[in-house]
Scaffold this motif. Structure first.
Motif, PDB file in Angstrom:
ATOM      1  N   ILE A  42       0.840  -1.209   0.000  1.00  0.00           N
ATOM      2  CA  ILE A  42       0.000   0.000   0.000  1.00  0.00           C
ATOM      3  C   ILE A  42       0.872   1.255   0.000  1.00  0.00           C
ATOM      4  O   ILE A  42       0.579   2.239  -0.705  1.00  0.00           O
ATOM      5  CB  ILE A  42      -0.949  -0.009   1.212  1.00  0.00           C
ATOM      6  CG1 ILE A  42      -1.934  -1.173   1.097  1.00  0.00           C
ATOM      7  CG2 ILE A  42      -1.715   1.310   1.311  1.00  0.00           C
ATOM      8  CD1 ILE A  42      -2.840  -1.337   2.298  1.00  0.00           C
ATOM      9  N   ILE A 105      -1.795   8.090   2.596  1.00  0.00           N
ATOM     10  CA  ILE A 105      -1.599   6.716   2.117  1.00  0.00           C
ATOM     11  C   ILE A 105      -0.792   5.913   3.137  1.00  0.00           C
ATOM     12  O   ILE A 105      -1.120   4.761   3.444  1.00  0.00           O
ATOM     13  CB  ILE A 105      -0.904   6.715   0.744  1.00  0.00           C
ATOM     14  CG1 ILE A 105      -1.839   7.305  -0.312  1.00  0.00           C
ATOM     15  CG2 ILE A 105      -0.483   5.299   0.347  1.00  0.00           C
ATOM     16  CD1 ILE A 105      -1.193   7.493  -1.670  1.00  0.00           C
ATOM     17  N   ALA A 109      -1.987   2.688   5.183  1.00  0.00           N
ATOM     18  CA  ALA A 109      -1.219   1.436   5.099  1.00  0.00           C
ATOM     19  C   ALA A 109      -0.898   0.897   6.479  1.00  0.00           C
ATOM     20  O   ALA A 109      -1.027  -0.310   6.743  1.00  0.00           O
ATOM     21  CB  ALA A 109       0.070   1.679   4.313  1.00  0.00           C
TER      22      ALA A 109
END
Length: 214
Positions: A42, A105, A109
């Motif tokens: 991710i 992000i 993750a």
């Protein structure tokens, strides 16, 4: 107080306990590795945004340096440097947006990674731990009962109440009568039978005569 008994005596029960414990450890390691792989995958999505952030930062610095140098030109410096400064401001805004995207992000993750690790691990532990704790508590209680002659009588009585009749017949033709009569050999055998049933090592209690003989 007797020490905790974490494992049964050598038997199929011991094999089951060792296999279950090894499975839990392996499961935790597997979930940790899986969560790490997912987290890394991710975070890789943020790579283009991270590169863009770096490039925009370099461009912003270049524009700021150029605006400062042009601003030093007499008469026209201020008017020429203003557009560059404005472009630098826009670039800074784009850089901040790229930075926020990278942070979002990476945060997602990390959260997803912990969920992938914790949910299956907690589920397995909730199934495994009570089972193991029940054995440890039971083994400790039985160890206390095995510590004295009076308590071993209680162990023998429990064996008479729970053990199959066939196994009782192997100890004595009249196990209940022998227990009532205080037959030490039969009581010890019955107590050992109860300890074995719970996966504990059966150790015969020394009698007063044994200690006098030494």
């Amino acid at each position: 107080m007797p020490l905790p008994h974490f494992y049964a005596r050598p038997s199929w029960r011991l094999a089951g306990q060792v296999i279950a414990d090894a499975f839990v450890v392996a499961w935790i390691l597997l979930c940790w590795a899986g969560a790490g792989i997912v987290t890394t995958s991710i975070k890789a999505i943020a790579t283009p945004s991270a590169i863009a952030e770096t490039r925009l930062g370099e461009l912003k610095k270049t524009l700021q340096d150029s605006a400062e140098k042009i601003g030093e030109v007499p008469l026209v410096g201020d008017s020429l440097s203003t557009p560059l400064a404005d472009i630098g401001t826009e670039v800074a805004t784009l850089q901040a947006g790229a930075h926020d995207q990278v942070e979002a992000i990476e945060q997602a993750a990390t959260t997803i990674g912990w969920l992938i690790f914790l949910l299956p691990v907690i589920t397995v532990i909730l199934l495994w731990l009570p089972w193991r704790l029940r054995f440890i508590r039971s083994a400790q209680q039985l160890a206390k009962l095995n510590a004295s002659a009076e308590s071993r009588d209680l162990l023998a009585l429990r064996a008479l109440s729970t053990a199959p009749l066939k196994r009782l017949r192997h100890i004595s033709d009249q196990p209940l009568a022998d227990w009532r009569a205080g037959n030490a050999e039969v009581i010890d055998a019955l107590a050992e039978l109860e300890l074995h049933r719970h996966g504990m090592s059966a150790r015969r209690r020394q009698t007063e005569q044994d200690r006098l003989d030494r």
